[in-house]
Design an enzyme around this catalytic site. Structure first.
Site, mmCIF file in Angstrom:
data_model
loop_
_atom_site.group_PDB
_atom_site.id
_atom_site.type_symbol
_atom_site.label_atom_id
_atom_site.label_comp_id
_atom_site.label_asym_id
_atom_site.label_seq_id
_atom_site.Cartn_x
_atom_site.Cartn_y
_atom_site.Cartn_z
ATOM 1 N N ASP A 30 34.177 29.415 18.827
ATOM 2 C CA ASP A 30 32.857 29.296 19.450
ATOM 3 C C ASP A 30 31.778 30.002 18.632
ATOM 4 O OD1 ASP A 30 33.663 31.874 19.875
ATOM 5 O OD2 ASP A 30 33.132 31.938 22.005
ATOM 6 N N HIS A 49 17.219 19.471 -3.038
ATOM 7 C CA HIS A 49 17.199 18.146 -3.659
ATOM 8 C C HIS A 49 16.397 17.273 -2.706
ATOM 9 C CE1 HIS A 49 20.508 18.262 -6.906
ATOM 10 N NE2 HIS A 49 20.134 19.482 -6.633
ATOM 11 N N HIS A 63 14.984 17.267 -10.450
ATOM 12 C CA HIS A 63 15.015 16.567 -9.168
ATOM 13 C C HIS A 63 13.779 16.961 -8.375
ATOM 14 C CE1 HIS A 63 16.321 20.435 -7.439
ATOM 15 N NE2 HIS A 63 17.223 20.489 -8.422
ATOM 16 N N GLU A 118 15.172 21.291 -15.730
ATOM 17 C CA GLU A 118 16.356 22.121 -15.959
ATOM 18 C C GLU A 118 17.324 21.509 -16.975
ATOM 19 O OE1 GLU A 118 19.127 22.105 -12.582
ATOM 20 O OE2 GLU A 118 17.611 20.998 -11.456
ATOM 21 N N ASP A 156 21.792 30.587 -10.997
ATOM 22 C CA ASP A 156 21.040 29.442 -10.462
ATOM 23 C C ASP A 156 20.899 29.679 -8.959
ATOM 24 O OD1 ASP A 156 20.020 27.004 -9.626
ATOM 25 O OD2 ASP A 156 21.467 25.782 -10.717
ATOM 26 N N ARG A 176 21.537 26.931 -19.031
ATOM 27 C CA ARG A 176 20.605 26.067 -18.301
ATOM 28 C C ARG A 176 19.370 26.897 -17.984
ATOM 29 N NH1 ARG A 176 23.829 24.399 -14.839
ATOM 30 N NH2 ARG A 176 23.399 25.644 -12.968
ATOM 31 N N GLU A 205 15.799 26.644 -15.760
ATOM 32 C CA GLU A 205 15.194 25.801 -14.714
ATOM 33 C C GLU A 205 13.959 26.469 -14.123
ATOM 34 O OE1 GLU A 205 16.574 23.652 -10.522
ATOM 35 O OE2 GLU A 205 17.699 25.362 -11.310
ATOM 36 N N ASP A 238 13.951 27.110 -6.631
ATOM 37 C CA ASP A 238 15.165 26.782 -7.396
ATOM 38 C C ASP A 238 14.941 27.182 -8.847
ATOM 39 O OD1 ASP A 238 17.546 25.755 -8.293
ATOM 40 O OD2 ASP A 238 17.094 23.666 -7.860
ATOM 41 N N HIS A 280 23.684 15.893 -17.451
ATOM 42 C CA HIS A 280 22.947 15.667 -16.205
ATOM 43 C C HIS A 280 21.483 15.353 -16.496
ATOM 44 C CE1 HIS A 280 21.095 19.682 -16.479
ATOM 45 N NE2 HIS A 280 22.305 20.170 -16.724
ATOM 46 N N TYR A 335 26.209 22.700 -22.438
ATOM 47 C CA TYR A 335 27.460 23.250 -21.927
ATOM 48 C C TYR A 335 28.558 22.959 -22.952
ATOM 49 C CZ TYR A 335 24.380 22.623 -17.969
ATOM 50 O OH TYR A 335 23.277 22.628 -17.150
ATOM 51 N N HIS A 388 28.525 22.881 -10.962
ATOM 52 C CA HIS A 388 28.380 23.339 -9.587
ATOM 53 C C HIS A 388 29.405 24.440 -9.297
ATOM 54 C CE1 HIS A 388 26.283 19.342 -8.275
ATOM 55 N NE2 HIS A 388 25.476 20.176 -8.903
#
Length: 449
Positions: free
Chosen positions: A44, A364, A357, A387, A263, A408, A410, A274, A353, A391, A246
């Protein structure tokens, strides 16, 4: 759980949004917009409640078990809210709720009804409209809507005509959400500033033998200090973990000589920040780390420079790809000409990638990237992330100095009338600024001892 009041400015803002939506759908379509439901985490115990972005966009009401119905040109009122009524038992357990009175006085409803009376009122509210607009992705409410239409069909013998077609709410509403109003831009600037503060605070604590989750804890401390939360689960990835796009474990130990990719962003008043930055654990980049970092930074700067009204959405990505492709050739990680590398997309081995976005109420955010099969043009009021990344997995055919490097960078960028405004400028980004910041932070920690 109730937000007891909205400012007059907020009330006017939400009213404008509802009017714009009704204008977009036309006077012959009714609209149903459900609030989010509370979700059970275990037994609960609930997950923290987060309102549906669409419902919040149109009402500002931060409660579950609510429904907005828009009835254009209805004589008894166009704006109808179904909410939980205040009862002594509910107040005892959960505190005061909005209730029927404040649904009208504060949240702009012309009429308000208890949420458990939906099935009694909805068929009547929908009668006479040609279309019903609602979120197709919400299967539960789709089924409930079909049941209301069945009730109306059964009453059809008395001349009551139910809506004949269903329309997805996402199409008109998400196009409205794509262009941010001045109030939204102000809130996104605040989310960006707090996100930047959190990144600086977390980076100042980075040291050898920390764990990734400790860095994440520093980020979230700042978010909570500003009555915010993480706009998504923070990614803190040290060493080769940064090559996992991710990465979520946040469980590894930071080691000397490594980089740590962070990130993360704050969600403030429902609007997301972001940011991604990369920090050397020792405070100094190695020659190989610096070389890769400089390529990604130059790609990001080129992408930001490509942002202006009227250019296709993918223009920043194409600019970043060209810089990264040339950089990978210069490092000897790819072979051929830049044209052949781009045409064959061999650069995707290291940059797989897109460059960004949409950003807004969702990290997103909603809005189409293409219209009629073509990249849509950027317009003032759009906010997007930029971004690019490189890699480099620990493959045996990669020179050892580059193995396991993940970079990366961003930032959140507002499209303006004349170009672009970087909202997240408050975090060091050049190699020199990062090393200076890290070394000042290290000196400060030494003095604290």
């Amino acid at each position: 759980m109730s937000e007891s009041s909205l400012t007059q400015q907020d009330q006017a803002e939400y009213a404008r949004r509802r009017k714009r939506l009704m204008k977009a759908i036309g006077k012959r379509s009714a609209v149903v917009v459900p609030a989010a439901e509370e979700l059970i985490r275990n037994n609960d115990n609930h997950y923290p409640f987060r309102q549906s972005s669409d419902f919040h966009y149109l009402t500002g009401l931060n409660e579950p078990d609510a429904l907005l119905v828009l009835c254009p040109k209805r004589s008894e009122g166009e704006i109808v809210l179904f909410v939980q009524p205040n009862t002594p038992e509910k107040v005892r357990w959960d505190g005061p709720l909005t209730g029927l009175e404040d649904a009208c006085r504060v949240y702009g409803a012309d009429q308000a009804f208890p949420i458990d009376e939906i099935d009694d009122h909805l068929p009547e509210l929908l009668a006479g409209y040609e279309r019903l607009t609602l979120p197709f992705a919400n299967h539960e409410w789709m089924l409930r809507a079909l049941s209301w239409l069945d009730v109306l069909r059964q009453r059809g013998r008395s001349g009551i005509v139910p809506p004949q077609t269903l329309k997805d709410l996402a199409e008109p509403l998400h196009e409205l959400r794509l262009i941010k109003s001045p109030i939204e831009i102000s809130r996104m600037r605040r989310a960006a500033a707090i996100s930047a503060e959190a990144h600086r605070f977390a980076a100042s604590a980075i040291a050898e033998d920390m764990y990734e989750f400790e860095v994440a804890a520093h980020l979230q401390r700042v978010f909570y200090q500003h009555h915010g939360e993480a706009s998504f689960a923070p990614i803190v990835a040290t060493g080769a973990n940064a090559c996992i796009l991710h990465y979520r474990a946040n469980a590894a130990r930071l080691e000397s000589g490594q980089l740590v990719l962070v990130d993360a962003g704050a969600e403030i008043e429902h609007y997301a920040g972001d940011i991604t930055r990369v920090w050397p654990v020792d405070g100094i980049f190695t020659a190989a780390q610096r070389a890769v970092y400089e390529i990604v930074l130059n790609a990001q700067l080129a992408a930001i420079d490509a942002i202006q009204p009227g250019v296709p959405y993918n223009a920043p990505h194409l600019a970043a790809v060209r810089v990264i492709a040339q950089g990978l050739l210069d490092l000897g990680l790819l072979e051929g000409s830049i044209e052949s590398v781009i045409e064959s997309a061999t650069y995707k081995r290291f940059f797989m990638h897109n460059t960004g976005h949409w950003l807004g109420l969702d990290v997103h955010d909603v809005g189409r990237y293409k219209v009629d099969g073509e990249w849509r043009e950027l317009a003032p009021g759009m906010v997007l992330t930029v971004e690019p990344g490189i890699y480099i997995d620990q493959d045996v055919d990669i020179p050892e100095a580059y193995r396991g490097i993940g970079i990366r960078i961003e930032d959140d960028v507002l499209v303006t009338e004349t170009g672009a405004e970087v909202l997240t400028h408050g975090v060091p980004k050049t190699v020199a600024d990062i090393e200076s910041f890290m070394n000042r932070s290290t000196a400060g920690k030494a003095l604290d001892l």
